[in-house]
Motif scaffolding. Structure first.
Motif, mmCIF file in Angstrom:
data_model
loop_
_atom_site.group_PDB
_atom_site.id
_atom_site.type_symbol
_atom_site.label_atom_id
_atom_site.label_comp_id
_atom_site.label_asym_id
_atom_site.label_seq_id
_atom_site.Cartn_x
_atom_site.Cartn_y
_atom_site.Cartn_z
ATOM 1 N N LEU A 96 0.832 -1.195 -0.143
ATOM 2 C CA LEU A 96 0.141 0.053 -0.033
ATOM 3 C C LEU A 96 0.936 1.416 0.000
ATOM 4 O O LEU A 96 0.657 2.142 -0.819
ATOM 5 C CB LEU A 96 -0.874 0.035 1.177
ATOM 6 C CG LEU A 96 -1.986 1.305 1.355
ATOM 7 C CD1 LEU A 96 -2.726 1.186 -0.139
ATOM 8 C CD2 LEU A 96 -2.803 1.150 2.469
ATOM 9 N N GLN A 144 -4.535 1.917 3.697
ATOM 10 C CA GLN A 144 -5.940 2.165 2.830
ATOM 11 C C GLN A 144 -7.085 2.365 4.178
ATOM 12 O O GLN A 144 -8.131 3.122 3.647
ATOM 13 C CB GLN A 144 -6.179 0.659 2.487
ATOM 14 C CG GLN A 144 -7.457 0.518 1.419
ATOM 15 C CD GLN A 144 -6.974 1.468 0.264
ATOM 16 O OE1 GLN A 144 -6.013 2.022 -0.118
ATOM 17 N NE2 GLN A 144 -8.229 2.568 0.071
ATOM 18 N N ASN A 145 -6.934 2.105 5.152
ATOM 19 C CA ASN A 145 -7.866 2.288 6.237
ATOM 20 C C ASN A 145 -7.824 3.798 6.434
ATOM 21 O O ASN A 145 -9.197 4.249 6.595
ATOM 22 C CB ASN A 145 -7.496 1.950 7.698
ATOM 23 C CG ASN A 145 -7.596 0.263 7.670
ATOM 24 O OD1 ASN A 145 -8.608 -0.220 6.871
ATOM 25 N ND2 ASN A 145 -6.943 -0.435 8.615
ATOM 26 N N PHE A 165 -7.639 6.207 4.191
ATOM 27 C CA PHE A 165 -8.553 6.577 3.007
ATOM 28 C C PHE A 165 -9.921 5.920 2.983
ATOM 29 O O PHE A 165 -11.037 6.813 3.181
ATOM 30 C CB PHE A 165 -8.086 5.946 1.567
ATOM 31 C CG PHE A 165 -6.714 6.738 1.436
ATOM 32 C CD1 PHE A 165 -6.491 8.037 0.962
ATOM 33 C CD2 PHE A 165 -5.549 5.701 1.594
ATOM 34 C CE1 PHE A 165 -5.015 8.380 0.928
ATOM 35 C CE2 PHE A 165 -4.236 6.335 1.334
ATOM 36 C CZ PHE A 165 -3.788 7.714 1.034
ATOM 37 N N SER A 166 -10.360 4.631 3.491
ATOM 38 C CA SER A 166 -11.692 4.359 3.604
ATOM 39 C C SER A 166 -12.468 4.745 4.812
ATOM 40 O O SER A 166 -13.591 5.138 4.761
ATOM 41 C CB SER A 166 -11.643 2.815 3.632
ATOM 42 O OG SER A 166 -11.076 2.219 4.553
ATOM 43 N N LYS A 169 -15.080 8.922 0.668
ATOM 44 C CA LYS A 169 -15.924 8.246 0.002
ATOM 45 C C LYS A 169 -15.253 7.929 -1.418
ATOM 46 O O LYS A 169 -15.367 6.801 -2.094
ATOM 47 C CB LYS A 169 -17.296 8.851 -0.281
ATOM 48 C CG LYS A 169 -18.259 9.281 0.926
ATOM 49 C CD LYS A 169 -19.471 9.913 0.768
ATOM 50 C CE LYS A 169 -20.265 10.289 2.116
ATOM 51 N NZ LYS A 169 -21.205 10.981 1.969
ATOM 52 N N GLN A 170 -14.638 8.919 -1.799
ATOM 53 C CA GLN A 170 -14.205 8.959 -3.356
ATOM 54 C C GLN A 170 -12.747 8.743 -3.376
ATOM 55 O O GLN A 170 -12.027 8.054 -4.373
ATOM 56 C CB GLN A 170 -14.317 10.267 -4.020
ATOM 57 C CG GLN A 170 -14.038 10.483 -5.553
ATOM 58 C CD GLN A 170 -14.277 11.649 -5.930
ATOM 59 O OE1 GLN A 170 -15.063 12.517 -5.405
ATOM 60 N NE2 GLN A 170 -13.494 12.060 -7.061
ATOM 61 N N TRP A 171 -11.732 9.239 -2.300
ATOM 62 C CA TRP A 171 -10.450 9.316 -2.555
ATOM 63 C C TRP A 171 -9.668 8.112 -2.028
ATOM 64 O O TRP A 171 -9.971 7.692 -0.778
ATOM 65 C CB TRP A 171 -9.730 10.621 -1.862
ATOM 66 C CG TRP A 171 -8.498 10.848 -2.122
ATOM 67 C CD1 TRP A 171 -7.664 10.651 -3.571
ATOM 68 C CD2 TRP A 171 -7.291 11.210 -1.292
ATOM 69 N NE1 TRP A 171 -6.411 10.948 -3.418
ATOM 70 C CE2 TRP A 171 -6.134 11.515 -2.074
ATOM 71 C CE3 TRP A 171 -7.174 11.528 -0.104
ATOM 72 C CZ2 TRP A 171 -4.977 12.011 -1.616
ATOM 73 C CZ3 TRP A 171 -6.236 12.064 0.683
ATOM 74 C CH2 TRP A 171 -5.023 12.200 -0.167
ATOM 75 N N ASP A 172 -8.980 7.301 -2.918
ATOM 76 C CA ASP A 172 -8.094 6.289 -2.334
ATOM 77 C C ASP A 172 -6.703 6.469 -2.240
ATOM 78 O O ASP A 172 -6.121 5.572 -2.112
ATOM 79 C CB ASP A 172 -8.523 5.105 -3.311
ATOM 80 C CG ASP A 172 -7.863 5.269 -4.846
ATOM 81 O OD1 ASP A 172 -7.308 6.395 -4.903
ATOM 82 O OD2 ASP A 172 -8.016 4.364 -5.577
ATOM 83 N N GLY A 176 -4.704 7.379 -4.511
ATOM 84 C CA GLY A 176 -4.221 7.429 -5.955
ATOM 85 C C GLY A 176 -3.495 8.528 -6.678
ATOM 86 O O GLY A 176 -2.689 8.404 -7.462
#
Length: 186
Positions: free
Chosen positions: A6, A139-140, A142-143, A147-150, A152
């Motif tokens: 990640l 990743q946690n 971002f999640s 809602k939208q952004w990961d 990336g």
């Protein structure tokens, strides 16, 4: 292993933006994401403050009448640097209103004392820039916060006032920024 993968993905995504300009400045402590300002009225030494992903998440979750405009950027990101003047114009226009602008810097730690410091100084963003070490993001983060952004790509702007939120991925024009902020302040 997941954290390494990640972190590699986040760094790769952040580096996909082309390095361009760099800048910095003094800051005034106003809330949990502010940086401190040297009391000297002359050229003051600026030391950006690093926050953990958890502290940034707490800031993003603030639920009150203030509009929080949080922009994730890096000094080497061309689109990030091109949208900064629009944010600065809006900050000046809304001075004294219940709106807080925060710029979350995602540069490498090695750039914090040089490029980021210069960016803040040159753009007179006292008290508005904080540092977030991309190596600490998973990743946690971002999640749990978006809602939208990961993670990336950047720039990414998150707005929150009470329970109302808005997310914008990519470079924001002045017209889009004005429209989004105006929709919150109606």
């Amino acid at each position: 292993m997941k954290k390494i993968i990640l972190s590699t993905l986040v760094l790769t995504a952040l580096f996909s933006c082309k390095k361009e300009s760099q800048k910095t400045n003094d800051t005034v402590e106003t809330d949990s994401l502010s940086v401190t300002q040297n009391a000297n009225t002359e050229v003051a030494a600026y030391t950006p403050r690093e926050l953990s992903p958890e502290n940034v998440g707490q800031y993003l979750a603030k639920n009150n009448d203030t509009l929080y405009v949080t922009n994730f950027f890096a000094t080497w990101c061309g689109p990030c640097m091109r949208e900064i003047p629009s944010f600065k114009n809006k900050m000046q226009e809304l001075k004294g209103k219940p709106v807080k602008f925060t710029f979350v810097n995602l540069d490498d730690k090695s750039d914090w004392d040089g490029a980021v410091k210069n960016f803040v100084t040159e753009n007179n963003l006292n008290g508005h820039v904080i540092l977030l070490d991309g190596q600490k993001l998973d990743q946690n983060f971002f999640s749990n916060n978006f809602k939208q952004w990961d993670g990336g790509s950047i720039p990414f702007t998150y707005m929150r006032q009470g329970n109302k939120t808005d997310e914008y991925l990519g470079m924001m024009t002045e017209e889009v920024l004005n429209s989004k902020i105006d929709s919150f302040l109606k």
